[in-house]
Structures are given as C-alpha cells and as structure tokens.
Motif scaffolding. Structure first.
Motif, PDB file in Angstrom:
ATOM      1  N   GLY A   1       0.813  -1.208   0.000  1.00 42.57           N
ATOM      2  CA  GLY A   1       0.000   0.000   0.000  1.00 42.57           C
ATOM      3  C   GLY A   1       0.847   1.260   0.000  1.00 42.57           C
ATOM      4  O   GLY A   1       0.706   2.124  -0.870  1.00 42.57           O
ATOM      5  N   LEU A   2       1.767   1.360   0.954  1.00 45.13           N
ATOM      6  CA  LEU A   2       2.594   2.563   1.062  1.00 45.13           C
ATOM      7  C   LEU A   2       3.359   2.853  -0.224  1.00 45.13           C
ATOM      8  O   LEU A   2       3.326   3.979  -0.722  1.00 45.13           O
ATOM      9  CB  LEU A   2       3.558   2.433   2.244  1.00 45.13           C
ATOM     10  CG  LEU A   2       3.002   2.820   3.602  1.00 45.13           C
ATOM     11  CD1 LEU A   2       4.097   2.735   4.648  1.00 45.13           C
ATOM     12  CD2 LEU A   2       2.436   4.239   3.564  1.00 45.13           C
ATOM     13  N   PRO A   3       4.047   1.861  -0.798  1.00 42.34           N
ATOM     14  CA  PRO A   3       4.791   2.160  -2.023  1.00 42.34           C
ATOM     15  C   PRO A   3       3.892   2.671  -3.150  1.00 42.34           C
ATOM     16  O   PRO A   3       4.296   3.523  -3.935  1.00 42.34           O
ATOM     17  CB  PRO A   3       5.413   0.808  -2.398  1.00 42.34           C
ATOM     18  CG  PRO A   3       5.455   0.045  -1.148  1.00 42.34           C
ATOM     19  CD  PRO A   3       4.280   0.494  -0.359  1.00 42.34           C
ATOM     20  N   GLU A   4       2.648   2.153  -3.208  1.00 50.28           N
ATOM     21  CA  GLU A   4       1.737   2.638  -4.248  1.00 50.28           C
ATOM     22  C   GLU A   4       1.379   4.097  -3.994  1.00 50.28           C
ATOM     23  O   GLU A   4       1.396   4.929  -4.893  1.00 50.28           O
ATOM     24  CB  GLU A   4       0.461   1.796  -4.281  1.00 50.28           C
ATOM     25  CG  GLU A   4       0.621   0.407  -4.851  1.00 50.28           C
ATOM     26  CD  GLU A   4       1.016   0.423  -6.323  1.00 50.28           C
ATOM     27  OE1 GLU A   4       0.829   1.458  -6.994  1.00 50.28           O
ATOM     28  OE2 GLU A   4       1.530  -0.614  -6.784  1.00 50.28           O
ATOM     29  N   ILE A   5       1.072   4.392  -2.731  1.00 51.21           N
ATOM     30  CA  ILE A   5       0.669   5.755  -2.397  1.00 51.21           C
ATOM     31  C   ILE A   5       1.828   6.716  -2.630  1.00 51.21           C
ATOM     32  O   ILE A   5       1.639   7.854  -3.061  1.00 51.21           O
ATOM     33  CB  ILE A   5       0.171   5.809  -0.936  1.00 51.21           C
ATOM     34  CG1 ILE A   5      -1.150   5.033  -0.834  1.00 51.21           C
ATOM     35  CG2 ILE A   5      -0.033   7.244  -0.478  1.00 51.21           C
ATOM     36  CD1 ILE A   5      -1.629   4.838   0.565  1.00 51.21           C
ATOM     37  N   LEU A   6       3.034   6.251  -2.357  1.00 50.57           N
ATOM     38  CA  LEU A   6       4.211   7.124  -2.468  1.00 50.57           C
ATOM     39  C   LEU A   6       4.909   6.967  -3.808  1.00 50.57           C
ATOM     40  O   LEU A   6       6.117   7.101  -3.907  1.00 50.57           O
ATOM     41  CB  LEU A   6       5.197   6.798  -1.354  1.00 50.57           C
ATOM     42  CG  LEU A   6       4.677   6.999   0.055  1.00 50.57           C
ATOM     43  CD1 LEU A   6       5.684   6.529   1.052  1.00 50.57           C
ATOM     44  CD2 LEU A   6       4.334   8.459   0.281  1.00 50.57           C
ATOM     45  N   ARG A   7       4.141   6.634  -4.817  1.00 49.85           N
ATOM     46  CA  ARG A   7       4.756   6.304  -6.083  1.00 49.85           C
ATOM     47  C   ARG A   7       5.662   7.426  -6.615  1.00 49.85           C
ATOM     48  O   ARG A   7       6.691   7.178  -7.216  1.00 49.85           O
ATOM     49  CB  ARG A   7       3.681   5.976  -7.128  1.00 49.85           C
ATOM     50  CG  ARG A   7       4.187   5.088  -8.224  1.00 49.85           C
ATOM     51  CD  ARG A   7       3.080   4.339  -8.899  1.00 49.85           C
ATOM     52  NE  ARG A   7       3.049   2.933  -8.542  1.00 49.85           N
ATOM     53  CZ  ARG A   7       3.960   2.047  -8.894  1.00 49.85           C
ATOM     54  NH1 ARG A   7       4.998   2.409  -9.592  1.00 49.85           N
ATOM     55  NH2 ARG A   7       3.855   0.797  -8.556  1.00 49.85           N
TER      56      ARG A   7
END
Lengths: 526, 234
Positions: free
Chosen positions: A462-468
């Motif tokens: 989730g985090l990596p997607e949000i912080l793309r």
C-alpha cells in the motif's frame, strides 16, 4: 570526578545521530515525509516536489529535539545529563553544519549531483540550509544546539521521579475511570465489545470503496490480494514452519487457469470466471502435492532453496518458447474476462474491492478455524520439533502436506482474482519478487496474526503505491526499514500471540483432581 | 511382545545396523547398552517408525510393524521417548502433555491422564503454566516421559534418559522408570550409563557397531568381564 568516557560516549552519540539524519536526507526521507504530510493532513508543505523551508525547519527542530532527548542516560545525575546533552548537541550541530557547508558550496558552485543522489536537487539542498545561504549554516547549528539542550532538559524533567509518580497516579486514575465505566456497562457490551469494533470496521470497509476514488480502490485491491496471499503463506510458514520461497508459482497456477480458461486468446474456451477460478484453486492444490511429496524430508535452508527453484521453474516455463502456443509466452495473456454475479459483470475497481473483501473474510474465517484446531496444534508441534511431534503420533508427512495444499489454495485463489482484475497475466507477475514480498509482509507485519498480516500488506504494497512519486529510493528505504524493524520489533509490527492450545477445560481438571484426591475412589492408573 | 529379527538399517552408504535380532517379553525392562555410534538410537528409531529398515522386520504383539508410519505405531501403544529431551519448548507444560495425548479424542480422558501425570511428577504441576523451554534439564526429562505416558503405552522405548543429568536426578529418573514398569508398561531402555541401566533391567543386550555381541540376564552381564572392562569402567 566525572566518568572518563562520558565525553567520548556523548560525542559518539552526536556523531551517530547526525549521520543518521544526513543519511535520511540523502535518501530523500524529507521528501517522502513531506509528501505523506501533504496527503494525510491535507497541508501543502511542498513546493513543486520539494519540501518548503518551513517544513524543513520543522524537520530540523524535530530531529534536534529528539537528539537532545536521547542524549543523556536516565540513571545519571542532572549535572552530567546536561553535560551529555550539551556535548551530543554540539557534535550533532557541528557535523550538520559541516554538511551544510558542503551543501552550500555545491549550491554556489552550481554542481549538479542529482545523477548520484536524485533527491538532491539544487533547490532541495538550498532548502536544507533553510534557503539562507551561509547564515543558514549558523542557524542550523543554533537550532541543533539549543533545541537539543531543550530536549535534554525536558527529558530530565519528564523522567524525574516527581513526573513519574504523577504520571503513574494519572494512569491509575484513568484505569479506575475505565474500570468504573466498564463496570457500568451491561454485561452484553462487556463481553462482546470486540465484535462491536469489528462491526464498525466492516461498515467502514463496506462504505469506503464507494467513496474513495478509483486510485485508492486500486491500491486497496492490491493490498487485499496480498492480505489473502499472506494468510495463505502464513499457514505454510507461520503455522507449520515450512519456509516457502516459491509461493508465486501457486499464484501463477491460479492466474493462468483463469487466463487460459476465460480469455479469448490463445484458446478461447471462455468457461466463465467462477469455474475457472475453481480450476485455478484446484490446480494450485495439485501443484502443492506435486511439489510437496518430494520435499517432505527437507527442512529450513534446504527447503527454502528447493521451493525457490520450483517458483523459478514455473516462471521460466511460462516464459519459454516451449509453451508459447499454450500460455502465450513472455507476452502473457490479455483480455481475461472478469466475473459476473447475478447477471452483473464486474467492471469498476470497487466491485473488485468488494469481491476481495469477501474473500478476505472467508480466508480469515478459515485461518482462524485451522489455527485453533487439532490440525493447528499438530502444525505447531511440527514447527517446534518434528521428531518429538512424530514420536507423539502426529502424521508428519500428512500434516506438512496439508499445510502446503491449503496455503497453495489461497495463492491459487488470489492469483485468479488478480488476473481477472488486471485483465492480464504474464510470467513477470509471478516472479521471485512476488514470493519475497509475501514473505516479507509476514516478517514485517508479524507472523500468525491477522492484524499483523494486514499491516504488513499495507506497509509493503500500500505505502509504495501511495508514495509512487517518490519511489526513487523506495527499495533502499525499504531495506533500511526492514533492518530497523528487525532491531526494534523483531517479531513484526503486530505479532501473533501464540494460539492457546489448552483445550482442557479448567473446570473439568478441577473436578477430576478433587475426585482423584478423594480416598474413596480407587485410583486406577490410567 | 516385541520381536526384532535380522534388522538392517542404512544411512545412505553407512550401514548402521547389521542384522540385529532380539526380543522383549511383556512386563520386562530390557536394556540396550553400547558406546557412541553403536546404533542404539538408530534401533529405537527404526522400531518406532521414524526410520525405515532396509532389511529384516520388527513385530509387535505378533503383528509386523516395520514399514508402518510412526503414528500408527504410536496408536498401537508403542511410545518412543527420543534422546535429548525433545519437549516442545514454546508450549507450556500442560500443552506439552496435551500434545502427548494427540491421538486421544476424549477430553475427559486427557484431563484424567494429565492429573495422573501431575500426581506422579509433582514438579510438573508446579510448573504447569511454564513454557517447556524454561524448565531445567531434569524437569524436561520428566516432561518427555510424562508426555509419552499420556497415551498409556504398553511399550516404552526410552532413549538415553540419563543424558546430561546430575547423578541425583539420574537416580530419580531410574526410580520412575522402575515405577512405570511396575504399573505394567514394558520398557526398552537405551543407555550409555551401563551401571544404572543394568541395575534396573531384567535382561540386557550389548550393541557394538551395529551388531549384538552379548546378551543375557542383567545381573550376569554385570559380572561379565568383557562388560566390566568396556562399559563399567573396569
């Protein structure tokens, strides 16, 4: 006389603290933090893609305060604690000032180092020294020195006995209040308040997919898929103790079953999603049996290597020219048809989120039932000591194989769902990275714990997607996060409490023990 | 009760047991003594189904059990107490005992047996809620034996119960073994501590590099000059 190593230790602390700070800057931590703040709190602290001066000032003050707070040893007296704080703050401030001198030089000489450190554009360097040029260096030094000292002083006050006792009495008062509050609650609420929280959670989960946009639905479904996969892998690794590194292979079996049976090319069978998904699950289970039988005798490292090889074999087979007519080769399979339910076909992202939520609920149910069953106990025993387990009459092969089969079934399920959701599957969707990600989410989140798995899935996917946008140093930052995690919380963010195995009712035991103690009853040795 | 005939076991190329034959009658304590690497533990593991024999057979109560899976052998009443105090370290004492009763489905019976174990091993009652791994060596040995007894076995295969225990504890463990035997469980005892083993055994066999070289009444063997020289410290 002061202890001789006080000075050296504090200076070392300052050095380490400031180097950590500099390192975090270099990997673009401040950019990530600013991004997160903008997204979560809705405060814009970014200028373009670079954090603003006031945000940077905030970061510096925060760090300086933390340095000061951590500088002194709790057990020393006030005077030497202040001395420690002073030395640490001086060192840290000094090193950061030196670093700033370097940055200032780079800015003035207009040397572009973004080639090496993408986070370090000229602007971001300038903002590091608060956009003040040379005087910024002194400002930074002052910030670190004074805020650090403030941190030390506050730490001394906060950790003083007086503060401790007043905190404890406050805690006790709160506890009392909570106790009286819960005493006043009807027993129904007292016993079942947990279910109330679950109910609220469920309602939130039901409403949210309609409210948040399609991007967050996309993120939610990715996370959801990993939650189910994590539960499946947890059955293999966490419950039965078999380290599996080829988990993606079972993914692939589910995904390709759905793809081959429910896409126009290459075969055009169009069996429909649900039957194909069932085939996928069964295929993964059969795959687990085929893999499981030869590896039953392996443990630990050997098992990990063999399963890793298995995963790669499957991926390479799918990619090879050998099967290109059958599986589409490296290009994968496109236009996989999604499910229809009650005549309604799944089109939007939120449909899939609901679908995945339903399967998460089913998975959690199955997992809980298994973990607390006789089977779960057998798995735990095998994990602890296979020889002892066998000696107590546990069917070692049977239970190990069962764990593999059930775990694989979960993977087949999510593989099929993900393939339908993406309308595509290819060999690279089932690479070693997928297996490692699922395993890491268990390690980060905590094994044998549903909340842990959810947290882990969110942290890893989730985090990596949000912080793309700031993903340049994602992998690096992630590695560091993992190391820190292992040091600080070696069992994961939310580790599972060991399942309670005591199935014997205390009452029955009491009853029997009183019976046995009665002299009347002739004690037969059972 | 137990009949082992011409048993051969290989670990890959290593020929660990080279045709071992012996028997055990109901109610007996039979000791197997021998030095390191003689094949004592291998023999026990083969009887309990943890290892497979390459040749020969094991029969128990006139039924061939060699080749059957370990859990079936356990359910017939043959329990193996492996060497090295193999408890489940992260389970409590109660949970360890429950694992011992894994094959029993009757909860009441399990509770009853557990109570009986606590009567026999009072130290385990005091440690009830403690994790197995936190027990002392002697307590762990008690726990493995209690765990084995949970199924109420007819034959107990005991592998080195004295290993790594203080002399006082060794005596205690052997007292318990005798007690278990008096209550009707036959015992096959593997020991390096030949003195202790022979003192409680009815009969004994001496195992050397995969072969039985001597056998007889325990008391006779105790006076056998070969045994005295090799195992009883001259």
């Amino acid at each position: 006389m002061k202890p001789p190593n006080l000075f050296r230790k504090s200076a070392e602390k300052g050095l380490v603290y400031s180097l950590v700070m500099i390192f975090m800057m270099m990997i673009g931590f401040h950019v990530v933090a600013a991004n997160l703040m903008s997204k979560v709190f809705g405060v814009t602290v970014l200028r373009g893609s670079i954090p603003e001066v006031r945000f940077m000032a905030f970061v510096h003050i925060l760090f300086a305060f933390l340095f000061g707070w951590g500088a002194s040893d709790r057990q020393r007296d006030k005077k030497s604690r202040i001395r420690q704080g002073l030395i640490t703050s001086l060192t840290a401030g000094g090193i950061i000032a030196l670093f700033s001198v370097l940055l200032n030089y780079l800015v003035e000489a207009q040397i572009d180092i973004r080639q090496y450190l993408t986070a370090f554009s000229a602007d971001s360097m300038r903002y590091f020294i608060l956009n003040q040029g040379q005087s910024g260096i002194f400002v930074l030094f002052a910030i670190y020195l004074f805020t650090g000292l403030l941190g030390t002083i506050l730490a001394i006050i906060f950790q003083s006995e007086k503060a401790q006792t007043s905190r404890q009495s406050l805690k006790a008062k709160i506890g009392e209040a909570a106790q009286t509050f819960s005493d006043k609650m009807p027993t129904l609420v007292k016993k079942h308040w947990k279910y109330g929280i679950y109910a609220i959670l469920v309602v939130v989960l039901l409403i949210m997919p309609m409210r948040w946009g399609s991007y967050y639905n996309f993120v939610a479904s990715v996370v959801g898929v990993y939650v189910i996969a994590g539960i499946g892998l947890n059955i293999m690794v966490g419950l039965s103790g078999q380290l599996m590194l080829g988990y993606a292979a079972f993914f692939a079996m589910g995904a390709y079953s759905v793809a081959l049976l429910n896409a126009p090319t290459p075969h055009g069978i169009m069996l429909g999603f649900w039957p194909s998904l069932l085939v996928g699950v069964v295929a993964a289970m059969i795959g687990a049996v085929l893999l499981g039988l030869p590896i039953m005798r392996l443990r630990g490292d050997y098992l990990a290597i063999v399963t890793l090889g298995f995963g790669e074999i499957i991926r390479i087979l799918l990619k090879s020219d050998l099967l290109i007519d059958f599986t589409g080769g490296p290009r994968g399979i496109h236009a996989i048809q999604g499910p229809t339910l009650f005549g309604r076909s799944f089109t939007s992202d939120s449909d899939y989120v609901y679908l995945i939520l339903v399967f998460i609920a089913i998975s959690i149910f199955i997992y809980q039932r298994l973990a607390n069953s006789r089977t779960g106990r057998a798995w735990l025993a095998i994990k602890e000591d296979p020889i002892a387990a066998q000696a107590t009459g546990i069917n070692l092969r049977g239970y190990k194989l069962l764990a593999l089969i059930i775990g694989a079934a979960f993977a087949g399920l999510v593989g099929g769902i993900a393939a339908a959701r993406n309308a595509f599957t290819g060999p690279n969707d089932h690479s070693l990275m997928v297996s490692i990600n699922v395993l890491s989410l268990l390690i980060v989140g905590g094994m044998n714990s549903i909340p842990g798995i959810v947290l882990g899935a969110f942290a890893l996917r989730g985090l990596p997607e949000i912080l793309r946008e700031v993903e340049t140093y994602r992998q690096l930052a992630f590695g560091i996060l993992l190391i820190v995690m292992m040091l600080v919380r070696p069992k994961g963010l939310w580790p599972g409490s060991r399942p309670v195995l005591e199935k014997v009712d205390e009452e029955v035991v009491e009853e029997i023990s009183t019976e046995i103690k009665k002299p009347k009853r002739k004690r037969t040795h059972a | 009760m137990l009949n082992v005939s011409n048993l051969h076991v290989h670990y890959g190329a290593i020929h660990a047991l080279k045709g071992v034959s012996f028997n055990l009658e109901e109610g007996e304590i039979v000791a197997l003594i021998g030095s390191n690497g003689a094949g004592k533990s291998t023999l026990l593991k083969t009887i309990s189904g943890l290892l497979e024999a390459t040749e020969g057979e094991v029969s128990y109560q006139d039924e061939i059990i060699s080749g059957q899976p370990a859990q079936d052998i356990v359910s017939k009443g043959v329990i193996h107490i492996p060497e090295g105090r193999k408890i489940f370290p992260k389970m409590t004492v109660v949970e360890n005992l429950e694992m011992g009763a894994f094959l029993l489905r009757d909860r009441r019976l399990v509770a009853e047996r557990m109570e009986a174990m606590f009567e026999r091993f009072p130290v385990l009652r005091d440690r009830k809620k403690q994790l197995g791994g936190t027990l002392s060596g002697g307590e762990q040995q008690m726990l493995t034996m209690a765990r084995g007894l949970m199924t109420n076995p007819k034959l107990m295969l005991l592998d080195e119960p004295s290993m790594g225990l203080a002399p006082v504890l060794v005596e205690k463990v052997f007292d318990i073994i005798e007690e278990i035997n008096e209550q009707g469980t036959s015992i096959l005892l593997v020991e390096q501590n030949a003195q202790m083993a022979l003192s409680i055994a009815d009969r004994a066999y001496v195992l050397e590099t995969g072969r039985i070289t001597l056998s007889g009444d325990a008391l006779d063997l105790m006076e056998n000059p070969l045994v005295i020289e090799a195992y009883l410290g001259g």
